[in-house]
Design a protein around this motif. Structure first.
Motif, PDB file in Angstrom:
ATOM      1  N   LEU A 235       0.825  -1.217   0.000  1.00  0.00           N
ATOM      2  CA  LEU A 235       0.000   0.000   0.000  1.00  0.00           C
ATOM      3  C   LEU A 235       0.859   1.267   0.000  1.00  0.00           C
ATOM      4  N   ASN A 236       1.881   1.275  -0.786  1.00  0.00           N
ATOM      5  CA  ASN A 236       2.816   2.398  -0.761  1.00  0.00           C
ATOM      6  C   ASN A 236       2.354   3.605  -1.566  1.00  0.00           C
ATOM      7  N   LYS A 237       1.209   3.486  -2.260  1.00  0.00           N
ATOM      8  CA  LYS A 237       0.648   4.654  -2.937  1.00  0.00           C
ATOM      9  C   LYS A 237      -0.369   5.395  -2.064  1.00  0.00           C
ATOM     10  N   ASN A 259       4.079 -13.558   3.960  1.00  0.00           N
ATOM     11  CA  ASN A 259       3.820 -12.697   2.803  1.00  0.00           C
ATOM     12  C   ASN A 259       3.637 -11.229   3.161  1.00  0.00           C
ATOM     13  N   VAL A 260       4.379 -10.747   4.146  1.00  0.00           N
ATOM     14  CA  VAL A 260       4.352  -9.331   4.488  1.00  0.00           C
ATOM     15  C   VAL A 260       5.505  -8.636   3.764  1.00  0.00           C
ATOM     16  N   PRO A 261       5.241  -7.600   2.985  1.00  0.00           N
ATOM     17  CA  PRO A 261       6.326  -6.933   2.248  1.00  0.00           C
ATOM     18  C   PRO A 261       7.277  -6.201   3.190  1.00  0.00           C
ATOM     19  N   ASN A 262       8.488  -5.970   2.720  1.00  0.00           N
ATOM     20  CA  ASN A 262       9.494  -5.293   3.536  1.00  0.00           C
ATOM     21  C   ASN A 262       9.274  -3.797   3.632  1.00  0.00           C
ATOM     22  N   SER A 263       8.492  -3.249   2.708  1.00  0.00           N
ATOM     23  CA  SER A 263       8.247  -1.806   2.683  1.00  0.00           C
ATOM     24  C   SER A 263       6.748  -1.558   2.635  1.00  0.00           C
ATOM     25  N   THR A 264       6.222  -0.773   3.584  1.00  0.00           N
ATOM     26  CA  THR A 264       4.776  -0.528   3.625  1.00  0.00           C
ATOM     27  C   THR A 264       4.479   0.897   4.067  1.00  0.00           C
ATOM     28  N   PHE A 265       3.361   1.425   3.573  1.00  0.00           N
ATOM     29  CA  PHE A 265       2.838   2.740   3.971  1.00  0.00           C
ATOM     30  C   PHE A 265       3.904   3.840   3.896  1.00  0.00           C
ATOM     31  N   THR A 266       4.740   3.798   2.899  1.00  0.00           N
ATOM     32  CA  THR A 266       5.848   4.751   2.832  1.00  0.00           C
ATOM     33  C   THR A 266       5.398   6.163   2.465  1.00  0.00           C
ATOM     34  N   LEU A 282      -0.243  -0.493  15.991  1.00  0.00           N
ATOM     35  CA  LEU A 282      -0.224  -0.288  14.547  1.00  0.00           C
ATOM     36  C   LEU A 282       0.496  -1.418  13.829  1.00  0.00           C
ATOM     37  N   CYS A 283       1.594  -1.872  14.403  1.00  0.00           N
ATOM     38  CA  CYS A 283       2.380  -2.919  13.746  1.00  0.00           C
ATOM     39  C   CYS A 283       2.745  -3.997  14.759  1.00  0.00           C
ATOM     40  N   ASN A 284       2.405  -5.239  14.449  1.00  0.00           N
ATOM     41  CA  ASN A 284       2.761  -6.368  15.295  1.00  0.00           C
ATOM     42  C   ASN A 284       4.062  -6.958  14.759  1.00  0.00           C
ATOM     43  N   GLY A 285       5.153  -6.701  15.462  1.00  0.00           N
ATOM     44  CA  GLY A 285       6.457  -7.138  14.996  1.00  0.00           C
ATOM     45  C   GLY A 285       7.316  -5.957  14.585  1.00  0.00           C
ATOM     46  N   GLN A 286       8.458  -6.240  14.006  1.00  0.00           N
ATOM     47  CA  GLN A 286       9.404  -5.196  13.630  1.00  0.00           C
ATOM     48  C   GLN A 286       8.806  -4.302  12.551  1.00  0.00           C
ATOM     49  N   PHE A 287       9.043  -3.001  12.671  1.00  0.00           N
ATOM     50  CA  PHE A 287       8.505  -2.062  11.696  1.00  0.00           C
ATOM     51  C   PHE A 287       9.120  -2.297  10.320  1.00  0.00           C
ATOM     52  N   PRO A 288       8.291  -2.286   9.264  1.00  0.00           N
ATOM     53  CA  PRO A 288       8.823  -2.418   7.905  1.00  0.00           C
ATOM     54  C   PRO A 288       9.626  -1.175   7.509  1.00  0.00           C
ATOM     55  N   ARG A 289      10.409  -1.315   6.484  1.00  0.00           N
ATOM     56  CA  ARG A 289      11.214  -0.201   5.998  1.00  0.00           C
ATOM     57  C   ARG A 289      10.315   0.934   5.503  1.00  0.00           C
ATOM     58  N   GLY A 290      10.629   2.148   5.938  1.00  0.00           N
ATOM     59  CA  GLY A 290       9.888   3.321   5.472  1.00  0.00           C
ATOM     60  C   GLY A 290       8.508   3.489   6.075  1.00  0.00           C
ATOM     61  N   PHE A 291       8.154   2.680   7.053  1.00  0.00           N
ATOM     62  CA  PHE A 291       6.815   2.710   7.644  1.00  0.00           C
ATOM     63  C   PHE A 291       6.503   4.092   8.213  1.00  0.00           C
ATOM     64  N   LEU A 292       5.466   4.729   7.668  1.00  0.00           N
ATOM     65  CA  LEU A 292       4.964   6.030   8.141  1.00  0.00           C
ATOM     66  C   LEU A 292       6.013   7.143   8.083  1.00  0.00           C
ATOM     67  N   SER A 325      20.562   8.779  12.566  1.00  0.00           N
ATOM     68  CA  SER A 325      20.636   8.463  11.144  1.00  0.00           C
ATOM     69  C   SER A 325      20.734   6.967  10.907  1.00  0.00           C
ATOM     70  N   ASN A 326      21.290   6.229  11.856  1.00  0.00           N
ATOM     71  CA  ASN A 326      21.384   4.785  11.722  1.00  0.00           C
ATOM     72  C   ASN A 326      20.102   4.077  12.134  1.00  0.00           C
ATOM     73  N   LEU A 327      19.241   4.791  12.853  1.00  0.00           N
ATOM     74  CA  LEU A 327      18.001   4.176  13.334  1.00  0.00           C
ATOM     75  C   LEU A 327      16.853   4.333  12.350  1.00  0.00           C
ATOM     76  N   ASP A 328      17.008   5.181  11.345  1.00  0.00           N
ATOM     77  CA  ASP A 328      15.922   5.439  10.409  1.00  0.00           C
ATOM     78  C   ASP A 328      15.474   4.169   9.697  1.00  0.00           C
ATOM     79  N   HIS A 329      16.394   3.198   9.574  1.00  0.00           N
ATOM     80  CA  HIS A 329      16.026   1.934   8.941  1.00  0.00           C
ATOM     81  C   HIS A 329      14.882   1.270   9.701  1.00  0.00           C
ATOM     82  N   TYR A 330      14.828   1.480  10.987  1.00  0.00           N
ATOM     83  CA  TYR A 330      13.818   0.826  11.801  1.00  0.00           C
ATOM     84  C   TYR A 330      12.506   1.597  11.794  1.00  0.00           C
ATOM     85  N   PHE A 331      12.519   2.855  12.187  1.00  0.00           N
ATOM     86  CA  PHE A 331      11.269   3.591  12.271  1.00  0.00           C
ATOM     87  C   PHE A 331      11.531   5.049  12.612  1.00  0.00           C
TER      88      PHE A 331
END
Length: 508
Positions: A235-237, A259-266, A282-292, A325-331
């Motif tokens: 749902l990245n659009k 089947n959860v994509p690595n990048s969501t809601f970017t 909002l998210c159960n588990g590790q945050f996907p890349r670019g989440f929110l 800057s190194n934490l942005d990968h997470y959330f």
């Protein structure tokens, strides 16, 4: 209508047809219609014709070359809008096999069908591949038997309408509304704007919202998460997402599933969650890349089971000594400007220390009636830990202008004292009916060293501290409050303030 002797064409100049509250009307056209021409008809309004079974014969529908608006409301016995033509053996004639039996409504732009309890399909299978080239905003509500927009051919299962066919049929679709259509199934074209209420998402095709940018979901009861149950692409659009009364939703994303994509809601900019009574986080588990990462506005209201909005994964907390800057990968909530939280009575905290650092764009924070809320901004636990993490960005909300907190009974302080120098733009602060609140600025303070420390609020103009029965001080005793721009001050508490000294440039 009576037959004419000279076979003159009837209704040739009719532009609008309005039929309202005709409870005994079963047919609009009962006689043979070869002499009726409706090529000038532009608008049809049918309202409360309770016994009406169909609107147009097939031959009449073929004449509707100028029809722009079709509105049908509360026609309870309506089975067909356009009557299907049958072959000699009773089978439906397909427009694909016989071009003369195909249907096109080239000018239809607005379609509204509501409260027709027996209607199963909006259009017959004889629609041409581009039979609705200008239809932009169809709205279908209260259609408990509706299965699809178009009736499938007899050779196919009722579930087998191809997505590509619908895309060709509706090339101009910009907004789609379905409400209370629980039997809707199969392929569905969802445009950039979609309003879906009271349907079963699990019965529709995969990749449903691939091109959707603005999505509103209400009273969706058959799924527990949006990703991956409804969508597996991310749902990245999406830029706007609104939920209301989706009682079984537990998460936006459940990363414990497959089947959860690595990048969501970017690209999501606005998120609203209202009356989501089972929402846990909002998210159960590790945050996907670019989440929110582009989220600007967050509204959460009446989510009864919500205890944490952003549950931080352990791996992030273990690595929070790294630069931001190194934490942005997470959330990161690097774009967030507005946060409104109302009546989430189990919510205990909002932002962790690591997440706190990303709120550089936050302008407005309003929290109301969150009875279990203990802290807004969780701070580092001790002075030693603060020193150990001194390389991190200083705690600062450089753009926060408005702070409203009310009816949060367990809140003991509003802001951590580590923000004493970090609110340069704050203009209005209002704290009301927080009965356990002891300080506005609290938490871990610097040890007493004989030096007066300062809480500096250079732009604060309006300060209201009302019905705070346990308020004892504005901040720790070693801190002086400087509010040079203050114009309005209101304080009411049943306890005597130990210290509330302010420095002003002009008298109040």
């Amino acid at each position: 209508m009576e037959k004419t002797e000279n076979h003159a064409l009837l209704l040739l100049k009719l532009k609008a047809l309005h039929l309202k509250e005709l409870p005994n009307l079963e047919y609009i056209w009962k006689m043979p219609t070869q002499h009726v021409r409706l090529q000038s008809l532009e608008a049809v309004h049918l309202y409360k014709c309770g016994k009406l079974k169909s609107v147009f014969s097939f031959s009449l529908a073929q004449c509707l070359i100028r029809l722009q608006l079709l509105e049908i409301v509360s026609c309870g016995e309506l089975k067909q809008i356009v009557e299907e033509e049958l072959e000699g053996d009773g089978r439906e004639i397909s427009g694909n096999k016989n071009p003369n039996k195909s249907l096109c409504l080239p000018k239809l732009r607005i379609l509204k069908v509501e409260n027709c309890k027996r209607l199963e399909y909006i259009f017959p299978n004889s629609m041409t591949s581009q039979g609705l080239p200008q239809l932009q905003k169809p709205s279908m509500e209260g259609l408990p038997q509706l299965k699809q927009i178009c009736r499938p051919t007899m050779q196919r299962s009722q579930y087998c309408i191809l997505l590509s066919q619908l895309q060709e049929l509706l090339p101009s679709l910009t907004e789609l509304t379905f409400r209370d259509c629980p039997r809707l199934n199969g392929a569905m074209v969802i445009p950039k704007v979609a309003n879906l209420e009271g349907i079963q998402l699990s019965k529709l095709n995969d990749a449903l919202f691939t091109n959707t940018e603005n999505l509103s979901l209400k009273r969706i009861y058959d799924v527990h998460n949006l990703i991956p149950e409804v969508d597996r692409e991310g749902l990245n659009k999406l830029t706007v997402l609104k939920f209301q009364n989706c009682s079984f939703f537990e998460y936006l994303i459940d990363r414990t599933k497959e089947n959860v994509p690595n990048s969501t809601f970017t690209n999501l900019a606005e998120l609203s969650l209202t009356h989501m009574h089972s929402l846990k986080m909002l998210c159960n588990g590790q945050f996907p890349r670019g989440f929110l990462q582009n989220l600007k506005e967050l509204i959460v209201e009446r989510c009864d089971e919500l205890q944490e909005l952003f549950k931080i994964d352990c791996s992030w907390e273990e690595n929070r000594s790294q630069p931001l800057s190194n934490l942005d990968h997470y959330f990161s909530l690097q774009s967030l400007k507005v946060v409104n939280i109302f009546k989430c009575r189990k919510l205990k905290s909002l932002f962790s220390p690591s997440l706190f650092q990303s709120l550089l764009q936050l302008e407005e924070l309003k929290i109301e009636d969150c009875a279990e809320l203990k802290t807004l901004f969780a701070e580092l636990e001790s002075v030693g830990e603060t020193e150990a993490n001194s390389h991190l960005h200083p705690l600062c909300l450089p753009r926060l202008t408005t702070l409203n907190i009310s009816f949060c009974e367990r809140l003991e302080y509003v802001l951590p004292i580590t923000l004493a120098q970090g609110l340069p733009q704050l203009e209005s602060a209002r704290v009301v009916e927080c009965r356990q609140l002891k300080q506005v600025f609290g938490g871990v303070a610097k040890e007493h060293d004989g030096v007066e420390h300062c809480i500096m609020l250079p732009r604060l103009r309006d300060l209201q501290l009302c019905e705070l029965t346990n308020l004892s001080s504005f901040g720790p005793q070693t801190y002086l409050v400087e509010v040079p721009a203050l114009k309005e001050l209101s304080v009411s508490t049943t306890r005597q303030l130990v210290k509330f000294t302010v420095h002003l440039e002009v008298p109040l």
